[in-house]
Design an enzyme around this catalytic site. Structure first.
Site, mmCIF file in Angstrom:
data_model
loop_
_atom_site.group_PDB
_atom_site.id
_atom_site.type_symbol
_atom_site.label_atom_id
_atom_site.label_comp_id
_atom_site.label_asym_id
_atom_site.label_seq_id
_atom_site.Cartn_x
_atom_site.Cartn_y
_atom_site.Cartn_z
ATOM 1 N N SER A 121 0.823 -1.207 0.000
ATOM 2 C CA SER A 121 0.000 0.000 0.000
ATOM 3 C C SER A 121 0.857 1.258 0.000
ATOM 4 O O SER A 121 0.544 2.235 -0.671
ATOM 5 C CB SER A 121 -0.900 0.020 1.229
ATOM 6 O OG SER A 121 -1.628 -1.175 1.292
ATOM 7 N N ASP A 166 2.330 -8.410 9.905
ATOM 8 C CA ASP A 166 3.587 -9.164 9.963
ATOM 9 C C ASP A 166 4.828 -8.316 10.226
ATOM 10 O O ASP A 166 5.927 -8.831 10.186
ATOM 11 C CB ASP A 166 3.765 -10.119 8.773
ATOM 12 C CG ASP A 166 3.325 -9.513 7.469
ATOM 13 O OD1 ASP A 166 3.202 -8.285 7.415
ATOM 14 O OD2 ASP A 166 3.097 -10.282 6.514
ATOM 15 N N GLY A 589 -0.274 2.654 41.627
ATOM 16 C CA GLY A 589 0.399 3.423 42.680
ATOM 17 C C GLY A 589 0.166 4.902 42.470
ATOM 18 O O GLY A 589 -0.924 5.311 42.064
#
Ligand code: ATP
Length: 778
Positions: A121, A166, A589
């Site tokens: 792409s 991937d 915390g």
């Protein structure tokens, strides 16, 4: 002819029209990208458009290019795949197709395009951009538009985002979606392991990756597989004997399961394909190992499902960065792609990234495998070495250090359990063994160490049993126990005496803020107790991610995944009532990291952190905001809304009280509930990211310790690098002297780093949630 073409929209000065599209194979996180881009564009005063169906939509135009409003992308963070569709588009390979695309963009008046996709792409995007001036010229020459109409479109502004499962683009450590895919792969392998162990079977697991072995490699590291095959780095010519040798060795050690992970593009050094069938036949060969062997091809499940927290974060931050890049670009700016290196989001040249990626494929084709590995990012080759070091331990005699340099290294976990602790211990132990060092487990932290003598069941000090440790790659919790007690509380003198008694040459600590504090105490006590003059290093591990000296602690990724999953479910549970807001209390915390990143991952309406605190004014502003959004909601999404509050954000306003205040103030316009996921946030099975980073960082820690060698008390005493914390800081992995971190980077009263890198993400979360900017009155 001109009459059939829609007129080029007259442009409003300064107001940009930005289009977003997803292309190529879908990947988890693409919807997060679209949401971030659409909302950021609107926030910046631009118009947002989506191109549906990838390049197909660009070529066909019409209603495949749609204007998007703020509410259109509600809830998209939690959706898998891509909601605006994607396609493989043949027409875009042809100039005619790209000409049609150019015409459609001009027709809609769009002046910038953000494309999220894989290397294909982005190659298409690069081609389109390069060709753009000539396409515009053709539109003019053929009379489709006049020169005047085309004037604003002489330059096309393109920004690329890498969405791919991937992780195949060079220049970025991670692509949007790759960690989600890895999570699916590891989940599957974890499941398979149980049955493999039960039947003493072998499994060949085939994962995606035609030219890229990232998924196979990382899954191998995360699950502690026996053997992997990746395209970039084929094994030696004798790979058959090598694999069988490793498997046989592991079996001899007592392993009941055999897992071989193979990328679909796996090759041998001659460029011949290695298939799952071939591997299976070898393992099953009656004349050899004769293992009961099965093949599992994971296929499309790897793409599936919702994005993990990391991909949501990446999608959101990179989407926002893409819009900024669009707005800052001039015709002279090179076209960029948004990448991430370690923990830093960076803009890089699109052309270079695409070219480098192509060079990897080319190098593989030419069987120049060193080059192929070299072209992958550094983490890739480091993880490859990590895999090799933590598997087939002891087979590899070459790695052993001379007798006199072999060290006795104590492993100790401090603080609460966090995902990846066991993986870190496993990797550290494996590395030690392969080098000839002696790794020793100190059970249950300093408390266990100090009191294990006599008949106290509290702790123990004993050598690791490799077979046992080997099974820890994917285990949650802390197998060697852990304890919050600091050395001073246990008795520094006792600790110093024990270090001498056991003749430890180095200490490797894994843990959170207490562990950091412990290293600080040990360092300061060196003057008084010379036996403490041994190299000590800390690998931060805590879900709170509040250890100074690093931007990432093991376990924090696992925690965010749990939290995001919990929030998704809670949100959905509101679909019967719709107008409901949940106030969720998060751990962390005195650091708002978990709340903020969790909020970013689920699109929380508001996030309350200890850093910012909670005030009545703030609550009032959020009540007004909630009334407004519930008022506007025309049922675009049935899910509820979320507010995340850190457990220590306020002494007075806790989740329950805020839920009650909201209920009271809503006057029936919406309702509210509180939710406290509590210790669930520690997670069960650690996330692949925590496991893989555990392996990589643990090996680095032992390597750091072994640089010092043995009997170096004087050297250690004067060397600040002898008491360090390893951390990911920006784009690099660094060891920082604890003395420096204590002094310069620690907010001691609040037990967190002085400057927290993620604070800016809080603003991004607020912007994308549409929360009005809160300005304190005084
Ligand atoms: P994945 O990594 O998931 O496969 P990808 O983006 O690499 O994703 P591709 O199928 O290679 O997927 O590319 C998607 C689309 O991009 C193609 O169908 C085509 O429309 C366009 N495209 C790819 N390469 C080119 C090119 N060289 N020129 C023009 N368009 C291209």
């Amino acid at each position: 002819s001109t009459s059939q073409t829609p007129p080029a929209t007259t442009k409003m000065a300064g107001k940009k029209k930005i289009a977003i599209m997803t292309s190529g194979g879908d990947s988890p996180g693409m919807n997060g990208v679209v949401r971030a881009c659409v909302r950021m564009a609107i926030h910046m005063g631009c118009e947002a458009y989506c191109v549906y169906e990838g390049y197909e939509g660009l070529v066909r135009g019409g209603n495949l290019i749609r204007r998007m409003q703020w509410l259109d992308v509600r809830g998209w963070l939690s959706e898998g795949g891509t909601l605006i569709g994607t396609a493989r588009c043949m027409a875009f390979f042809e100039r005619a197709g790209r000409l049609a695309a150019a015409k459609n963009l001009v027709a809609e008046g769009i002046d910038a395009l953000i494309i999220c996709g894989g290397d294909g792409s982005l190659t298409g995007a690069d081609r389109f951009r390069a060709e753009w001036p000539s396409l515009i010229q053709e539109l003019e020459d053929t009379g489709v538009y006049t020169a005047l109409q085309l004037q604003p479109y002489r330059h096309l502004n393109i920004v690329g985002l890498v969405g791919s499962i991937d992780n195949d683009l060079s220049g970025t450590d991670a692509t949007i979606g790759c960690y989600s895919a890895l999570a699916r792969v590891c989940y599957a392998v974890d499941l398979i392991e149980a049955t493999a162990s039960s039947h003493s079977r072998a499994f060949v697991v085939e994962v995606m990756g035609r030219h890229c072995g990232w998924l196979a490699l990382m899954a191998g590291v995360a699950t502690g597989a026996d053997f992997i095959f990746i395209p970039e780095k084929p094994r030696e010519d004798n790979w058959r004997e090598e694999m069988c040798g490793v498997v046989e060795h592991h079996r001899k050690l007592g392993r009941r399961k055999t897992i071989v992970i193979i990328a679909e593009g796996a090759l041998d050094r001659e460029g011949n394909k290695i298939t799952s069938e071939m591997v299976k036949d070898l393992l099953a060969d009656k004349k050899g190992l004769g293992l009961d062997t099965r093949i599992t091809t994971l296929g499309h499940v790897q793409r599936g499902g919702t994005a993990v927290a990391y991909d949501r974060m990446l999608a959101t931050l990179q989407g926002v960065e893409a819009v900024k890049a669009v707005l800052e670009a001039t015709p002279e700016t090179p076209t960029c792609v948004i990448t991430i290196n370690e923990n830093k989001i960076v803009r890089k040249g699109l052309i270079e990234a695409v070219q480098e990626t192509k060079m990897v494929a080319k190098a593989i084709e030419n069987q120049d495998f060193d080059r192929a590995m070299g072209l992958r990012d550094t983490e890739f080759s480091e993880q490859y070495r990590s895999f090799m070091m933590t598997t087939a331990v002891q087979v590899n005699q070459k790695m052993q250090v001379p007798e006199k340099d072999r060290m006795k290294i104590g492993f100790i976990n401090v603080g609460a359990p966090a995902g990846g602790m066991n993986a870190a211990v496993r990797a550290g132990v494996a590395y030690c063994l392969s080098r000839g060092h002696e790794p020793i487990a100190i059970y249950n932290g300093f408390a266990g160490f100090a009191r294990h003598h006599g008949d106290s069941p509290l702790g123990a000090v004993r050598p690791f049993d490799w077979l046992e440790v080997d099974g820890w790659a994917s285990k949650g919790g802390s197998e060697i126990g852990t304890n919050r007690e600091l050395p001073n509380e246990s008795g520094m003198e006792t600790i110093a005496d024990l270090i001498e008694l056991y003749k430890f040459d180095a200490l490797f600590l894994i843990g959170g803020f207490e562990a950091f504090h412990a290293v600080s105490q040990l360092r300061k006590a060196r003057e008084q107790f010379p036996s403490l003059c041994i190299p000590i290093t800390l690998l931060p591990a805590t879900i709170s991610n509040n250890v100074p000296g690093t931007e990432y602690s093991l376990g924090s990724d696992t925690c965010l995944n749990e939290l995001v999953e919990y929030c998704d479910k809670i949100k959905q549970s509101a679909s019967a009532t719709r107008r409901r807001v949940f106030v969720i209390e998060t751990q962390g915390g005195r650091s708002g990291y978990v709340a903020t990143l969790g909020g970013l991952g689920v699109g929380a309406t508001a996030v309350y952190t200890p850093e910012e605190g909670v005030s009545l004014e703030m609550l009032a502003a959020d009540v007004r905001h909630l009334k407004k959004v519930f008022g506007q909601d025309q049922g675009q999404s049935r899910a509820g809304r979320l507010i995340l509050i850190n457990e220590k954000a306020s002494k007075v306003y806790n989740a329950r009280l805020i839920a009650e205040i909201l209920r009271e103030e809503a006057h029936g316009r919406f309702e509210s509930r509180e939710g406290i996921p509590g210790h669930m946030q520690q997670g069960g099975v650690p996330s692949p990211m925590d496991r893989c980073r555990a392996v990589r960082l643990a090996i680095r820690c032992i390597q750091h310790l072994e640089q010092f060698g043995r009997n170096v008390h004087n050297k250690v005493k004067n060397d600040p690098m002898s008491a360090t914390v390893i951390g990911i800081k920006g784009a690099s992995v660094v060891f920082t002297p604890v003395a420096k971190v204590e002094e310069e980077e620690t907010d001691w009263p609040n037990r967190r780093p002085k400057t927290e890198f993620w604070l800016g993400m809080k603003d991004i979360g607020d912007i994308l949630a549409g929360r009005p900017k809160y300005v304190p009155q005084e």
